[in-house]
Design a protein around this motif. Structure first.
Motif, PDB file in Angstrom:
ATOM      1  N   ASN A   1      11.566  86.003  29.580  1.00 34.86           N
ATOM      2  CA  ASN A   1      10.131  86.027  29.292  1.00 34.86           C
ATOM      3  C   ASN A   1       9.835  86.490  27.878  1.00 34.86           C
ATOM      4  OD1 ASN A   1       9.739  85.280  31.903  1.00 34.86           O
ATOM      5  ND2 ASN A   1       9.296  87.334  32.636  1.00 34.86           N
TER       6      ASN A   1
ATOM      7  N   ALA B   1      12.270  84.114  22.609  1.00 31.65           N
ATOM      8  CA  ALA B   1      12.022  82.686  22.444  1.00 31.65           C
ATOM      9  C   ALA B   1      12.279  82.307  21.001  1.00 31.65           C
ATOM     10  CB  ALA B   1      10.586  82.340  22.847  1.00 31.65           C
ATOM     11  N   THR B   2      12.354  80.998  20.743  1.00 30.61           N
ATOM     12  CA  THR B   2      12.525  80.486  19.396  1.00 30.61           C
ATOM     13  C   THR B   2      11.457  79.433  19.128  1.00 30.61           C
ATOM     14  OG1 THR B   2      14.025  78.666  19.989  1.00 30.61           O
ATOM     15  CG2 THR B   2      15.019  80.837  19.600  1.00 30.61           C
ATOM     16  N   THR B   3      11.340  79.046  17.868  1.00 33.16           N
ATOM     17  CA  THR B   3      10.352  78.043  17.483  1.00 33.16           C
ATOM     18  C   THR B   3      10.869  76.623  17.678  1.00 33.16           C
ATOM     19  OG1 THR B   3      11.154  78.221  15.197  1.00 33.16           O
ATOM     20  CG2 THR B   3       9.234  79.553  15.804  1.00 33.16           C
TER      21      THR B   3
ATOM     22  N   ALA C   1       8.330  78.078  25.131  1.00 31.99           N
ATOM     23  CA  ALA C   1       8.424  79.454  25.606  1.00 31.99           C
ATOM     24  C   ALA C   1       7.671  79.592  26.921  1.00 31.99           C
ATOM     25  CB  ALA C   1       7.847  80.417  24.573  1.00 31.99           C
ATOM     26  N   THR C   2       8.166  80.469  27.767  1.00 32.64           N
ATOM     27  CA  THR C   2       7.490  80.771  29.030  1.00 32.64           C
ATOM     28  C   THR C   2       7.325  82.274  29.156  1.00 32.64           C
ATOM     29  OG1 THR C   2       9.575  80.842  30.253  1.00 32.64           O
ATOM     30  CG2 THR C   2       8.407  78.725  30.172  1.00 32.64           C
TER      31      THR C   2
ATOM     32  N   SER D   1       3.893  78.216  30.964  1.00 37.52           N
ATOM     33  CA  SER D   1       4.477  77.595  29.779  1.00 37.52           C
ATOM     34  C   SER D   1       3.504  77.716  28.614  1.00 37.52           C
ATOM     35  CB  SER D   1       4.801  76.121  30.050  1.00 37.52           C
ATOM     36  OG  SER D   1       5.294  75.506  28.871  1.00 37.52           O
TER      37      SER D   1
ATOM     38  N   LEU E   1       6.054  88.956  23.952  1.00 34.06           N
ATOM     39  CA  LEU E   1       6.810  87.764  23.573  1.00 34.06           C
ATOM     40  C   LEU E   1       7.314  87.930  22.145  1.00 34.06           C
ATOM     41  CD1 LEU E   1       7.672  84.822  24.310  1.00 34.06           C
ATOM     42  CD2 LEU E   1       5.564  84.072  23.195  1.00 34.06           C
TER      43      LEU E   1
ATOM     44  N   VAL F   1       9.290  85.818  19.210  1.00 33.39           N
ATOM     45  CA  VAL F   1       9.670  84.462  18.809  1.00 33.39           C
ATOM     46  C   VAL F   1      10.446  84.547  17.503  1.00 33.39           C
ATOM     47  CG1 VAL F   1       8.842  82.163  18.224  1.00 33.39           C
ATOM     48  CG2 VAL F   1       7.613  83.522  19.925  1.00 33.39           C
TER      49      VAL F   1
END
Length: 648
Positions: free
Chosen positions: A522, A525-527, A531-532, A567, A586, A588
């Motif tokens: 959760n 994340a990456t670009t 992402a969730t 999402s 989050l 990122v």
């Protein structure tokens, strides 16, 4: 300069030029007038000489200016044009790169590549003739039609001004597929076979696979340095966090740092957490040699139980800022759900020796069942609801889909042996193993000697402690599940009554199987991928604040109390995003080795052919309006001179 319609210019000059000159040859018809003085004859004779036919013209500035204006108008009718304009087309499509590498600050005057792309695209719009149809497509991880086809050039300029860069990697092939769909649809609707003029504004870092285009004439404008330039950039291109397999209480943060320079670079990586700086490490990254980017891995060991936002930063300025940091959000480890299996038919009640100690430990749930209920639980797949199963004098079945700790019983592939005539004690143990760390077992006495013997074909096991006749504490792996087995019953020893070593053994054993760094699905994340995040049903709209605002709709048809995954799409910008209570939820990161390399190319492969930068000169640019303007200025000067002479 060239004339697109030279015949019109020649005909205009051939007809209008002689007419103008003939006007100067014509003799005016004058009537006789009686005058009072002969002084007026001198002026009359001059007028007569000027208007006499077949006489050489005297130098006249007015005649020269009139001929010049006529020549300029004749050239304007011939549609003069210069190289460097767009290929002749009634439709122009601007393809703008918004990817991570376009944020590099190596443009003209220290600007970013994206800023230069917008400036050049705006100048291109200024050079278009009125009536030209313009479309704008921006692309990064996915393409987007920013402006549909329009002949309003001011609307095109405003659309360019609204564009912003992203931290996503580019996908030029997806943009070309969208472009191909648009140009094919336009070709079907239009009767003109003339292809659209497509201009790609990019640094050339994309890697298309030769996607074939129909109905488009593609040109390329490179932004940024030349292909041979050296790019000063260090970037974090990979980040992950995981618990150690042999010691789940130990969490490690892994980083990979990439060097785009042609020389080795030394830098310092600073790790910060919720309470401030955690540590810093010096690292040397190899150079970019022979087209192979230099990289170096780096590992940080995190304190046990650390939770919250953890950020790694390269303490060095370079051309790209977004890839100098990487963040993870570590959620607190959840309390385990434990199942205790005890014998259903036992002559002595010694279950308290294990059960009471487990009651004193912190679990989300501790459920007691007997061995008689175990087959039904296995058949109903109820064991999947537990994080750990503890077996008290009950044999562990083979193939159990849950990690186990057992006392006084056999385990798969290892048979428990006993000798009731002798006593036993610990003769050796692994003092550095996470389960056995800090235990003092010298004074432990076991009333009945027990040990494990492997059955034929048994996998190797880790012998954590041994007695006089063999191993008495084993750690083995069955498939993806691990089993901890103690050969003797706790009630047959003085271990539970001796000191805190027994409780410490239980705590460390449970933590070994259940202590894990909170789920990162959760929060990391990456670009480059969607992402969730987990949300509470009924929240309606989820709003996250960060480098940009992210909004998403939370479904409301999920059972109460059960989290739902939402999402968020592919985040445009890297960074930390917080909820409405300002809690980080989050993280990122960029994590793109190709984008961090800041590669530029002087030519890209489009439609299975190389397109070289600066190929805008394939078309021409009409400048007839310049000649009309100059003719107007010449005639204005001629009129002013004529008016001045009349006054004289």
């Amino acid at each position: 300069m060239t004339l697109l319609d030279p015949l019109s210019a020649i005909l205009t000059g051939a007809i209008a030029g002689p007419i103008l000159v003939v006007l100067y040859f014509l003799k005016l018809r004058r009537r006789r007038v009686r005058v009072a003085s002969t002084l007026l004859w001198q002026r009359a004779v001059q007028d007569l000489q000027v208007n006499e036919p077949f006489r050489w013209l005297r130098p006249s500035l007015l005649l020269f200016l009139q001929l010049l204006a006529l020549a300029l108008l004749a050239i304007a009718l011939g549609r003069p044009a210069i190289p460097g304009g767009l290929a002749a087309s009634g439709r122009v499509i601007l393809l703008i790169d918004r990817s991570l590498s376009m944020n590099a600050l190596d443009g003209e005057g220290g600007t970013s590549r994206f800023d230069d792309a917008i400036r050049i695209a705006s100048e291109t719009i200024d050079s278009l003739s009125r009536g030209t149809s313009v479309s704008i497509i921006a692309f990064a991880a996915s393409p987007e039609v920013v402006l549909a086809s329009t002949s309003d050039l001011n609307a095109a300029r405003r659309a360019l001004e609204r564009l912003t860069p992203t931290d996503q990697p580019d996908d030029l092939e997806a943009a070309l597929q969208l472009l191909g769909a648009l140009t094919s649809a336009s070709a079907d609707e239009s009767q003109s076979p003339e292809p659209a003029s497509v201009i790609l504004f990019s640094d050339g870092n994309a890697e298309p696979k030769g996607y074939a285009l129909a109905g488009a004439d593609v040109t390329y404008r490179r932004v940024g340095p030349t292909e041979s330039a050296v790019h000063d950039n260090l970037g974090i291109t990979a980040v992950s966090i995981a618990s150690d397999f042999n010691d789940p209480t130990l969490t490690r943060l892994f980083l990979r740092i990439q060097n785009a320079l042609d020389r080795e670079v030394a830098a310092t990586v600073i790790l910060t957490g919720p309470a401030g700086e955690i540590g810093r490490r010096a690292v040397r990254i190899p150079p970019n040699a022979a087209g192979t980017l230099g990289s170096q891995s780096l590992t940080f060991e995190l304190d046990r139980g650390l939770s919250g936002l953890v950020t790694a930063t390269i303490d060095r300025e370079d051309r790209l800022v977004a890839d100098n940091t990487a963040s993870v959000i570590i959620t607190p480890a959840s309390m385990p759900r434990v199942l205790l299996i005890t014998p259903s038919a036992s002559t002595d009640d010694t279950s308290w020796v294990l059960g009471d100690f487990l009651d004193e430990m912190r679990f989300e749930t501790l459920t007691r069942r007997t061995d008689a209920a175990l087959p039904g639980m296995i058949e109903a797949d109820e064991l999947s609801a537990y994080d750990l199963a503890v077996f008290d004098r009950v044999e562990v079945p083979a193939g159990l889909a849950v990690p186990t700790i057992s006392f006084g019983a056999s385990v798969p592939r290892y048979r428990r042996q006993t000798d009731e005539s002798t006593t036993d004690r610990f003769t050796a143990w692994q003092r550095t193993h996470p389960i056995m760390r800090g235990l003092v077992l010298d004074g432990v006495r076991i009333a009945r000697t027990s040990w494990f013997e492997p059955i034929e074909g048994a996998p190797p096991a880790d012998e954590l402690a041994s007695g006089r006749l063999g191993p008495i504490i084993l750690l083995l792996t069955e498939g993806r599940w691990r089993r901890l087995a103690v050969a003797f019953e706790p009630a047959d020893s003085n271990w539970p009554l001796l000191d805190i070593s027994y409780l410490l053994f239980l705590v460390q054993s449970v933590e070994f199987f259940t202590f894990e760094t909170g789920s990162l699905a959760n929060t990391l994340a990456t670009t480059s991928r969607p992402a969730t995040i987990e949300a509470t049903p009924g929240e309606g709209q989820l709003v996250l604040q960060g480098p940009v605002e992210i909004t998403a709709r939370v479904p409301g048809n999920t059972p109460a109390g059960q989290p739902v995954r939402v999402s968020l799409g592919i985040p445009e910008r890297a960074g930390v995003y917080t909820d409405t209570r300002n809690n980080p939820v989050l993280a990122v990161n960029t994590a793109s080795a190709r984008e961090s390399a800041l590669t530029t190319r002087d030519a890209v492969s489009i439609a299975s052919r190389p397109v070289t930068t600066g190929s805008m000169g394939e078309g021409v640019r009409e400048i007839w309006h310049w000649f009309v303007l100059m003719a107007t200025l010449v005639l204005t000067v001629e009129w002013l001179l004529f008016a001045r002479r009349m006054k004289a």
